[in-house]
Design an enzyme around this catalytic site. Structure first.
Site, PDB file in Angstrom:
ATOM      1  N   THR A  56      -1.708  14.801  25.893  1.00 42.01           N
ATOM      2  CA  THR A  56      -0.967  13.634  25.401  1.00 42.01           C
ATOM      3  C   THR A  56      -0.502  12.724  26.537  1.00 42.01           C
ATOM      4  O   THR A  56      -0.274  13.192  27.664  1.00 42.01           O
ATOM      5  CB  THR A  56       0.268  14.118  24.603  1.00 42.01           C
ATOM      6  OG1 THR A  56       1.186  13.033  24.449  1.00 42.01           O
ATOM      7  CG2 THR A  56       1.022  15.223  25.326  1.00 42.01           C
TER       8      THR A  56
ATOM      9  N   TYR B 105       8.277  18.604  24.984  1.00 38.84           N
ATOM     10  CA  TYR B 105       6.930  18.516  24.419  1.00 38.84           C
ATOM     11  C   TYR B 105       5.917  18.162  25.516  1.00 38.84           C
ATOM     12  O   TYR B 105       4.913  18.842  25.711  1.00 38.84           O
ATOM     13  CB  TYR B 105       6.916  17.473  23.289  1.00 38.84           C
ATOM     14  CG  TYR B 105       5.541  17.080  22.830  1.00 38.84           C
ATOM     15  CD1 TYR B 105       4.721  18.001  22.168  1.00 38.84           C
ATOM     16  CD2 TYR B 105       5.033  15.797  23.053  1.00 38.84           C
ATOM     17  CE1 TYR B 105       3.446  17.642  21.744  1.00 38.84           C
ATOM     18  CE2 TYR B 105       3.772  15.433  22.632  1.00 38.84           C
ATOM     19  CZ  TYR B 105       2.980  16.356  21.978  1.00 38.84           C
ATOM     20  OH  TYR B 105       1.718  16.003  21.576  1.00 38.84           O
TER      21      TYR B 105
END
Ligand code: NAD
Length: 326
Positions: free
Chosen positions: A114, A138
């Site tokens: 990501t 995250y």
């Protein structure tokens, strides 16, 4: 090739499964259905199990040539509130998945990474060599796993491609699958629901940011384009390609104000919205330089923003009409 697709019942994974099939590969879905949908796996073999379940994994990996690993916990906000869940699922369980892979004959691995691994960029567009300083758990878990993959490549011969997506958006043009998160936190579905009146007015975080129109800029890439990049990454590894990581984005930054205007154009409805304080640690602008994916994989996004929004709108209408039951 036969590919084990962890998280193949989720949003991005289910689209990759369709792209794999379209390219003549066999996809075997491996998902614990914690956030995924059984219905998204219809027509495919689904093994309902957790990536930390070594016995289930050993059986599932038999005869597989590659793994595509989408399974993860993927809410930035939740990762701040409950980092333990994120390190457990995205690191501890994911390392167990790698143990299973190393115990099998599979040596090709594609990972859903990501742009959150970059944190707040110092320069734009973001290239793969931009400094990586994740600002939430995250992003930290995804960066950690990329580093594990790089090390396993050197020492254990597991070749991998880490694909750093920017904002996945849109739905399958065929209309059978699309974005369905609970709770929904992504901007486009929230804007569409606000236009339909099935969700409250859209909250726009910040209107005086250091961007051209003061609202937050992101790079929205169609989910089927992401899926296709996975198939190209598989071809690359199968042809002997070395372990690498690359950005997947359109290279176009779209502000929230521009996005609202585009949603209004596609839906023919106004999007009620209110401005609220910017979220702490939310970068004002993120967009990709995807030159590496272009040159290494020959990947180019096929959907532009309006086409992406049209697929998302059709999917939303289908959801609202009750034409879709989980
Ligand atoms: N959606 C985005 O914009 C975006 C952007 C960048 C990266 N990603 C990454 O892409 C991947 C897919 O994201 P998504 O939006 O499709 O999320 P999603 O929640 O729709 O899909 C995740 C899937 O993984 C499954 N899963 C989770 N933990 C599991 C476990 N321990 N064992 C087995 N299955 C498990 C879930 O049931 C679900 O089907 C994630 O790794 C996410 O971090 C997504």
């Amino acid at each position: 090739m036969r590919v084990l697709v962890t998280g193949g019942s989720g949003y991005v994974g289910s689209h990759a499964v369709r792209e794999l099939s379209a390219a003549g590969h066999e996809a075997v879905i491996y998902d614990n259905l914690s956030t995924g949908h059984r219905r998204f796996s219809e027509g495919y073999r689904l093994i309902e199990a957790d990536i930390a379940d070594g016995a289930a994994l050993a059986g599932a990996l038999e005869g597989c040539d590659a793994v595509m690993h989408f399974a993860a916990s993927a809410y930035v906000g939740e990762s701040v509130e409950n980092p333990r869940k994120y390190f457990r699922n995205n690191v501890e369980s994911a390392l167990k998945l790698l143990d299973g892979v190393l115990a099998s004959r599979t040596r090709l691995f594609i990972f859903s990474s990501t742009c959150a691994t970059y944190g707040i960029p110092r320069t734009l567009p973001i290239t793969e060599t931009s400094r990586r300083e994740p600002i939430n758990p995250y992003g930290a878990t995804k960066m950690f796993f990329e580093q594990a993959l790089a090390a396993y490549s050197v020492s254990h011969g597991l070749r991998s491609v880490s694909l750093r997506y920017f904002n996945a958006a849109g739905a399958h043009p065929g209309g059978a699958i699309g974005e369905l998160h609970e709770p929904e936190t992504h901007l486009i579905p929230l804007a569409l629901k606000a236009a339909l009146g099935t969700a409250p007015a859209l909250k726009v975080y910040g209107k005086d940011l250091k961007t051209e129109d003061g609202t937050c800029i992101r790079d929205y890439v169609h989910v089927s384009d992401l899926g296709r990049a996975h198939v190209l990454a598989l071809d690359y590894l199968a042809q002997g390609g070395a372990t690498t990581a690359m950005n997947l984005g359109t290279g176009e930054g779209t502000s929230v104000a521009q996005l609202i205007a585009a949603v209004e154009r596609v839906s023919g409805r106004s999007v009620p919205h209110t401005y609220v304080e910017p979220r702490a640690g939310d970068p004002p602008a993120l967009f990709a330089d995807a030159a590496r994916a272009r040159s290494v994989l020959g990947w180019r996004p096929r959907f532009d923003l309006l086409e992406t929004l049209r697929t998302a709108w059709n999917w939303e209408l289908k959801l609202q009409a009750g034409g879709y039951r989980i």
